[in-house]
Write a protein that holds these residues in place. Structure first.
Motif, PDB file in Angstrom:
ATOM      1  N   THR A 238       0.840  -1.192   0.000  1.00 44.23           N
ATOM      2  CA  THR A 238       0.000   0.000   0.000  1.00 44.23           C
ATOM      3  C   THR A 238       0.877   1.244   0.000  1.00 44.23           C
ATOM      4  OG1 THR A 238      -1.618  -1.217   1.317  1.00 44.23           O
ATOM      5  CG2 THR A 238      -1.839   1.173   1.259  1.00 44.23           C
ATOM      6  N   PRO A 239       0.584   2.196  -0.902  1.00 47.08           N
ATOM      7  CA  PRO A 239       1.379   3.431  -0.909  1.00 47.08           C
ATOM      8  C   PRO A 239       1.209   4.196   0.404  1.00 47.08           C
ATOM      9  CG  PRO A 239      -0.071   3.294  -2.835  1.00 47.08           C
ATOM     10  CD  PRO A 239      -0.437   2.180  -1.927  1.00 47.08           C
ATOM     11  N   LEU A 240       2.258   4.868   0.796  1.00 45.15           N
ATOM     12  CA  LEU A 240       2.228   5.688   2.004  1.00 45.15           C
ATOM     13  C   LEU A 240       2.272   7.153   1.622  1.00 45.15           C
ATOM     14  CD1 LEU A 240       4.822   3.756   4.200  1.00 45.15           C
ATOM     15  CD2 LEU A 240       2.337   3.582   4.273  1.00 45.15           C
ATOM     16  N   SER A 241       1.756   7.990   2.482  1.00 44.11           N
ATOM     17  CA  SER A 241       1.836   9.436   2.289  1.00 44.11           C
ATOM     18  C   SER A 241       2.853  10.000   3.262  1.00 44.11           C
ATOM     19  CB  SER A 241       0.470  10.087   2.538  1.00 44.11           C
ATOM     20  OG  SER A 241      -0.469   9.639   1.587  1.00 44.11           O
ATOM     21  N   TYR A 242       3.539  11.059   2.823  1.00 42.46           N
ATOM     22  CA  TYR A 242       4.565  11.696   3.656  1.00 42.46           C
ATOM     23  C   TYR A 242       3.998  12.962   4.269  1.00 42.46           C
ATOM     24  CZ  TYR A 242       8.801  14.051   5.119  1.00 42.46           C
ATOM     25  OH  TYR A 242       9.762  14.686   5.862  1.00 42.46           O
ATOM     26  N   TYR A 243       4.292  13.173   5.554  1.00 43.58           N
ATOM     27  CA  TYR A 243       3.869  14.371   6.263  1.00 43.58           C
ATOM     28  C   TYR A 243       5.075  14.947   6.982  1.00 43.58           C
ATOM     29  CZ  TYR A 243      -0.671  12.253   5.485  1.00 43.58           C
ATOM     30  OH  TYR A 243      -1.764  11.680   4.896  1.00 43.58           O
ATOM     31  N   SER A 244       5.363  16.215   6.717  1.00 45.50           N
ATOM     32  CA  SER A 244       6.494  16.829   7.411  1.00 45.50           C
ATOM     33  C   SER A 244       6.082  17.174   8.844  1.00 45.50           C
ATOM     34  CB  SER A 244       6.978  18.078   6.677  1.00 45.50           C
ATOM     35  OG  SER A 244       5.954  19.043   6.623  1.00 45.50           O
ATOM     36  N   LEU A 245       7.061  17.168   9.723  1.00 42.32           N
ATOM     37  CA  LEU A 245       6.875  17.538  11.123  1.00 42.32           C
ATOM     38  C   LEU A 245       7.832  18.672  11.441  1.00 42.32           C
ATOM     39  CD1 LEU A 245       6.955  13.997  12.818  1.00 42.32           C
ATOM     40  CD2 LEU A 245       4.925  15.363  12.289  1.00 42.32           C
ATOM     41  N   SER A 246       7.505  19.463  12.427  1.00 37.24           N
ATOM     42  CA  SER A 246       8.482  20.436  12.916  1.00 37.24           C
ATOM     43  C   SER A 246       9.654  19.635  13.459  1.00 37.24           C
ATOM     44  CB  SER A 246       7.889  21.297  14.028  1.00 37.24           C
ATOM     45  OG  SER A 246       6.838  22.091  13.526  1.00 37.24           O
ATOM     46  N   PRO A 247      10.882  19.979  13.071  1.00 34.51           N
ATOM     47  CA  PRO A 247      12.031  19.209  13.570  1.00 34.51           C
ATOM     48  C   PRO A 247      11.996  19.105  15.095  1.00 34.51           C
ATOM     49  CG  PRO A 247      12.722  20.732  11.875  1.00 34.51           C
ATOM     50  CD  PRO A 247      11.285  21.072  12.198  1.00 34.51           C
TER      51      PRO A 247
ATOM     52  N   GLY B 139       9.927  14.119   9.658  1.00 31.24           N
ATOM     53  CA  GLY B 139       8.770  13.716   8.869  1.00 31.24           C
ATOM     54  C   GLY B 139       8.348  12.309   9.172  1.00 31.24           C
ATOM     55  N   VAL B 140       7.144  11.994   8.700  1.00 29.69           N
ATOM     56  CA  VAL B 140       6.565  10.681   8.965  1.00 29.69           C
ATOM     57  C   VAL B 140       5.855  10.179   7.715  1.00 29.69           C
ATOM     58  CG1 VAL B 140       4.449  11.697   9.953  1.00 29.69           C
ATOM     59  CG2 VAL B 140       5.103   9.393  10.576  1.00 29.69           C
ATOM     60  N   PHE B 141       5.957   8.869   7.488  1.00 28.29           N
ATOM     61  CA  PHE B 141       5.195   8.201   6.436  1.00 28.29           C
ATOM     62  C   PHE B 141       4.082   7.425   7.116  1.00 28.29           C
ATOM     63  CE2 PHE B 141       9.339   8.765   4.518  1.00 28.29           C
ATOM     64  CZ  PHE B 141       9.040   9.104   3.211  1.00 28.29           C
ATOM     65  N   ARG B 142       2.851   7.563   6.575  1.00 30.85           N
ATOM     66  CA  ARG B 142       1.720   6.803   7.111  1.00 30.85           C
ATOM     67  C   ARG B 142       0.702   6.543   6.032  1.00 30.85           C
ATOM     68  NH1 ARG B 142      -1.077  11.322  11.004  1.00 30.85           N
ATOM     69  NH2 ARG B 142      -2.688  11.561   9.492  1.00 30.85           N
TER      70      ARG B 142
END
Length: 125
Positions: free
Chosen positions: A2-11, A122-125
């Motif tokens: 399943t493809p994942l989406s990337y979401y940036s986070l504040s470092p 960042g996080v992939f989910r």
């Protein structure tokens, strides 16, 4: 898969072994040592995170070696994230899978110790 989406986070700094002893602090990683860290819920990492983008930093190594970074507590992969030698601070970016809510850092140096910092961006989910 399943493809994942990337979401940036504040470092955000997840761990720093120079901090006082604790689950995200000291002690320094010993030679050929390994530590696992629960990351879900830390630094706004959501419970459904599958992988992270991170910056791994080696500080104050007492002998040459390298760090491996991987998900869960299984066997380390045949890939190095960061190679270092005494007297230098080295950093590198990586993506790491989250398995069982954890990531593991392992040192392959043969003697001494090393301090480790891990920042997430960042996080992939």
């Amino acid at each position: 898969p399943t493809p994942l989406s990337y979401y940036s986070l504040s470092p955000c700094r997840i761990l720093d072994t120079r901090w006082p002893a604790g689950p995200y602090g000291g002690p320094a990683l010993s030679a050929q040592g390994r530590r696992s860290f629960a990351v879900l819920g830390q630094c706004a990492i959501p419970a459904d995170a599958k992988a992270l983008t991170v910056n791994l930093t080696a500080v104050d190594p007492t002998s040459p070696g390298n760090l491996q970074l991987f998900g869960g507590q299984g066997s380390a992969p045949n890939a190095l994230v960061l190679i270092y030698k005494p007297g230098l601070t080295r950093a590198g970016q990586a993506m790491v899978q989250v398995i069982g809510g954890e990531i593991t850092i392992e040192s392959t140096q043969t003697t001494g110790s090393i301090n480790v910092l891990l920042d997430v961006s960042g996080v992939f989910r």
